[in-house]
Design a protein around this motif. Structure first.
Motif, PDB file in Angstrom:
ATOM      1  N   TYR A 229      41.839  32.162  31.200  1.00  0.00           N
ATOM      2  CA  TYR A 229      41.056  33.083  32.039  1.00  0.00           C
ATOM      3  C   TYR A 229      41.830  34.368  32.327  1.00  0.00           C
ATOM      4  O   TYR A 229      41.283  35.470  32.266  1.00  0.00           O
ATOM      5  CB  TYR A 229      40.677  32.389  33.346  1.00  0.00           C
ATOM      6  N   TYR A 230      43.117  34.222  32.644  1.00  0.00           N
ATOM      7  CA  TYR A 230      43.905  35.388  33.036  1.00  0.00           C
ATOM      8  C   TYR A 230      44.495  36.157  31.862  1.00  0.00           C
ATOM      9  O   TYR A 230      44.827  37.347  31.998  1.00  0.00           O
ATOM     10  CB  TYR A 230      45.040  34.966  33.983  1.00  0.00           C
ATOM     11  N   PRO A 233      41.782  38.901  29.256  1.00  0.00           N
ATOM     12  CA  PRO A 233      41.579  40.326  29.545  1.00  0.00           C
ATOM     13  C   PRO A 233      42.751  41.222  29.142  1.00  0.00           C
ATOM     14  O   PRO A 233      42.596  42.452  29.103  1.00  0.00           O
ATOM     15  CB  PRO A 233      41.383  40.344  31.071  1.00  0.00           C
TER      16      PRO A 233
END
Length: 252
Positions: A229-230, A233
């Motif tokens: 998730y981190y 991006p």
């Protein structure tokens, strides 16, 4: 209570942005194994399809000679041919123990080596293009040591957004533990010269089915989903190569 537009946006974003402590040091010093003083070179050789067998034979001969000669402060960590990804491609990973001085010493000696010059001339006839990068290894990754095999190797290459390398390292320093159970983690590297903000993660698997099962099992571990998730991006683009070791590769 009223907020200015800029102030409100800054306050709102601060709730969601994952912060990394600012540290006044070069990324290479914060992320790499400075105690080993090893520099790595990754070579990508795109070979004429009809010359790949001859190219591999020539590379084996030269690599074996360099390994036996203690006068050269370099060693082959691994050599592969790409199986899935860019076809008719050879990938070589070299280690220079002693960092940049060792690299310079080795290049100076090779440039004065008549036999090596003849090898390069012969190899040039077989190549379409070539590229290299100078890399450091992440401090939290496994040391890439010889393996008996047989294995297939996956190199996952990530081109990160500038300024995100420290954040990437922070997340993966915690996440690498989720990928150790099957001894699949071989090495992790980040670029210093060449394409910048490039990360290479090298993995070993018994076969493609084993790769699928190992990667799926990571999602069953609490915390792996947070890593994905981190870190997603932070990525501009990514590429996966499935590679087969050559005859002379220490990583089999």
């Amino acid at each position: 209570m009223r907020f200015s537009e800029s102030g409100e946006k800054g306050w709102f974003r601060s709730l969601f942005v994952h912060k990394v402590d600012a540290r006044k040091d070069a990324h290479s010093n914060l992320l790499s194994k400075t105690e080993t003083s090893s520099l790595f070179k990754m070579q990508f050789h795109n070979v004429k399809p009809e010359c790949l067998d001859a190219y591999n034979k020539l590379e084996v001969e030269v690599q074996n000679k360099l390994h036996r000669d203690q006068d050269y402060p370099c060693e082959v960590v691994g050599s592969w041919n790409t199986w899935y990804g860019e076809q008719d491609q050879a990938v070589h990973l070299w280690r220079y123990r002693g960092g940049y001085p060792a690299l310079t010493e080795c290049l100076d000696k090779l440039n004065n080596n008549k036999e090596y010059k003849e090898f390069r001339q012969e190899r040039a006839k077989m190549l379409i293009s070539r590229q290299n990068q100078l890399l450091l290894e992440f401090s939290f990754w496994n040391e890439p040591l010889p393996r008996p095999g047989p294995s297939i190797y996956e190199m996952r290459s990530y081109r990160l957004k500038p300024g995100t390398m420290i954040e990437w390292g922070n997340h993966w320093a915690r996440a690498i533990k989720y990928r150790q159970e099957n001894n699949e983690a071989v090495g992790g590297f980040f670029s210093q010269i060449g394409d910048l903000y490039v990360v290479h993660h090298l993995w070993a698997y018994k076969d493609l089915q084993s790769r699928e099962e190992t990667r799926n099992s990571a999602w069953l571990k609490e915390g792996w989903d947070s890593t994905v998730y981190y870190t997603v991006p932070l990525i501009r683009s990514m590429e996966s190569r499935i590679m087969i070791p050559t005859q002379s590769s220490p990583l089999q």
